[in-house]
Write an enzyme that holds these catalytic residues in place. Structure first.
Site, PDB file in Angstrom:
ATOM      1  N   HIS A 106     -34.351  77.420  69.580  1.00 39.98           N
ATOM      2  CA  HIS A 106     -35.624  78.079  69.281  1.00 39.98           C
ATOM      3  C   HIS A 106     -35.572  78.822  67.955  1.00 39.98           C
ATOM      4  O   HIS A 106     -36.534  78.838  67.201  1.00 39.98           O
ATOM      5  CB  HIS A 106     -36.021  79.014  70.427  1.00 39.98           C
ATOM      6  CG  HIS A 106     -36.542  78.267  71.622  1.00 39.98           C
ATOM      7  ND1 HIS A 106     -35.711  77.692  72.560  1.00 39.98           N
ATOM      8  CD2 HIS A 106     -37.795  77.954  72.005  1.00 39.98           C
ATOM      9  CE1 HIS A 106     -36.447  77.080  73.469  1.00 39.98           C
ATOM     10  NE2 HIS A 106     -37.721  77.220  73.164  1.00 39.98           N
ATOM     11  N   LYS A 161     -35.822  80.760  83.736  1.00 40.68           N
ATOM     12  CA  LYS A 161     -35.792  81.738  84.824  1.00 40.68           C
ATOM     13  C   LYS A 161     -36.170  83.108  84.302  1.00 40.68           C
ATOM     14  O   LYS A 161     -36.035  83.390  83.107  1.00 40.68           O
ATOM     15  CB  LYS A 161     -34.419  81.769  85.482  1.00 40.68           C
ATOM     16  CG  LYS A 161     -33.361  82.541  84.717  1.00 40.68           C
ATOM     17  CD  LYS A 161     -32.100  82.647  85.538  1.00 40.68           C
ATOM     18  CE  LYS A 161     -30.939  83.185  84.724  1.00 40.68           C
ATOM     19  NZ  LYS A 161     -30.910  84.639  84.614  1.00 40.68           N
TER      20      LYS A 161
END
Lengths: 350, 189
Positions: free
Chosen positions: B36, B102
């Site tokens: 990212h 998560k």
């Protein structure tokens, strides 16, 4: 920094060669008899010292024991943890996402054990706690320990999980400044006792340290204040630490000692009772209250947010009052071994 | 239990709501912190991410010495919130339709989900073995220079179990639970 790093790298390479060539393949099962000649020789030489230096013993045995300790810690959930997880599963309402999560957790524990594979892919910070007799040569011990960590990484018991903080480089060895973390404690017994905790990054990231008094929370320098900051940390953690989890909480100490001690508290068995009555009451209260917050497994909402809480205290300065909180995820990987004088495993601690 | 089958589409994604339990089958790509960051710095992704799902995961991958084939031996999700600054950009620039991770994500991502048609799937943190079993094969790997856990692994999954916790209509279970637990906590303080 550059100077420091170089020798480490060299050592790693050396270690890598030695381990892969000699010990790795047969390490887990086979005894030193089958080990290659050179190792056997060194072993023989040392064998005489075993009696005089019970803390040293047989290097090959020690390597095998440590490797097995890492394998079991990574793949098998201790009984005390498994028990509370099953209880938590039974508590959740049927057909909810919370029950779904707990069912997958249960299945995962069983599968990891069966396949002898890591319960969680984040095999975490590798934390060793070594109780040793006064004769232990910590430098030699550390060398063998590094070999075992490297072998465990090659076998996939540990992920390549230790990264250079400045360059972002991952040497893939799990060995570098600060890692694995080894805490030596001398004891008055003649044997070695090695405990291991694998603490993942998700739960480590939700750990917190508070300095009391804490104005915003109205938390003063007493147990009522301690309670408030612990509950605040739980609420802030939500499901991010892979709940339902367990807390280790240290009241006092300096900032560093507080955090170290809070992790050591996670070595306590979940079903033990705090010897300090006030803390025993607080531990129970924290778990009960946390489970009324409705955060639930993974933060999906549900009945179990916390599986346990262990609280201890260190002395502090009159000027400081820290509360250091370590959060351990449900994948509570900790195990330990008591070693015989020849450094083979005598018994498992959990 | 709902099923989501590759190739994924905006239309299917828009049907999903917070609380849906979903089994995903088909191709997904892993991508976590370093990926990212690199995308954010303007480096083009090595694979076409249009209508794809990104999985926040740093798997344990072993390579067979002889066949050179990769096998994923542990592959649970990693904490997603660290990608909060970047995730919406990946939705906007490269058209992903799903994120698996998560711990949930924040308002920027939620807004991105709504605007660009994406959902956040919550996998069970720590369930590395159950999830690795759902990975049937490793198709390719890119950006391995980031290190094995940080690389982009192309995985074929079957019945990969997740829960929708952020949908493309502004719903976020994480925002709801955070707010309700905060209110409850006040009574206990």
């Amino acid at each position: 920094m550059g100077l420091r790093k170089r020798p480490t790298k060299k050592v790693n390479k050396k270690v890598a060669k030695k381990v892969t060539k000699k010990a790795t393949k047969k390490a887990a099962k086979k005894a030193p008899k089958k080990a290659p000649k050179k190792t056997a020789k060194t072993t023989k030489k040392k064998a005489k010292k075993v009696v005089a230096l019970p803390g040293l013993g047989n290097e090959v045995h020690l390597f095998n024991s440590l490797l097995e300790l890492i394998r079991v810690t990574s793949a098998e959930m201790p009984d005390d943890i498994q028990k509370v997880i099953l209880e938590a599963l039974a508590r959740e309402e049927k057909n909810t996402t919370a029950e779904y999560a707990m069912n997958i957790i249960k299945a995962n524990i069983e599968l990891a054990k069966k396949k002898s594979q890591p319960i969680c892919q984040d095999t975490g910070t590798v934390l060793f706690y070594v109780n040793h007799p006064k004769e232990l040569d910590q430098i030699k011990f550390t060398k063998t320990l590094h070999k075992a960590v490297l072998a465990a990484t090659k076998k996939g018991y540990l992920r390549q999980n230790s990264v250079d903080s400045l360059t972002g480089e991952n040497p893939g060895t799990n060995i570098g400044p600060g890692h694995p973390a080894i805490h030596f404690h001398q004891h008055n017994k003649s044997h070695l006792e090695v405990s291991l905790m694998l603490k993942g990054g998700g739960c480590e990231n939700v750990g917190a340290q508070y300095s009391l008094p804490h104005n915003e929370l109205g938390a003063g320098r007493d147990l009522a204040g301690v309670r408030k900051v612990i509950l605040d940390a739980i609420q802030k953690a939500q499901g991010k630490g892979c709940g339902p989890g367990v807390l280790g909480v240290t009241i006092g100490g300096d900032r560093g000692a507080g955090y170290i001690h809070s992790k050591e508290l996670l070595l306590r068995r979940l079903d033990d009772t705090n010897e300090n009555k006030e803390l025993a009451v607080l531990e129970k209260d924290i778990v009960e209250t946390a489970n009324k917050l409705g955060i639930g497994p993974m933060g999906f909402g549900g009945k179990t947010t916390l599986l346990g809480c262990k609280i201890g205290a260190l002395n502090r300065l009159p000027a400081s009052f820290f509360v250091s909180i370590s959060y351990m995820c449900w994948a509570y990987r900790r195990q330990g071994v008591k070693l015989k004088n020849d450094q083979s495993i005598q018994k498992w601690l959990y | 239990m709902k099923r989501l089958q590759y190739p994924f589409s905006q239309e299917e994604i828009r049907k999903l709501k917070v609380g849906d339990m979903v089994l995903i089958s088909g191709k997904i790509y892993t991508g976590r912190d370093a990926v990212h960051k690199r995308l954010h710095e303007g480096v083009k992704p090595p694979v076409d991410l249009k209508n794809q799902i990104i999985y926040h995961c740093g798997p344990v991958v072993l390579q067979d010495k002889k066949t050179k084939k990769y096998e994923v031996t542990a592959a649970g999700p990693t904490t997603s919130i660290r990608e909060e600054p970047y995730q919406w950009e990946v939705m906007r620039d490269y058209g992903i339709v799903g994120v698996i991770g998560k711990g949930g994500m924040g308002p920027k991502t939620l807004d991105g989900c709504k605007q660009y048609g994406c959902v956040y799937f919550h996998a069970i943190g720590g369930a590395a073995q159950v999830l690795a079993e759902k990975i049937k094969s490793v198709e390719s790997v890119n950006w391995l220079d980031l290190g094995s856990p940080e690389a982009i692994w192309e995985l074929m999954v079957e019945d990969f179990p997740v829960v929708v916790t952020m949908d493309s209509h502004g719903g976020s279970l994480h925002a709801d639970v955070d707010s309700s637990s905060k209110t409850l906590l006040k009574d206990f303080m």
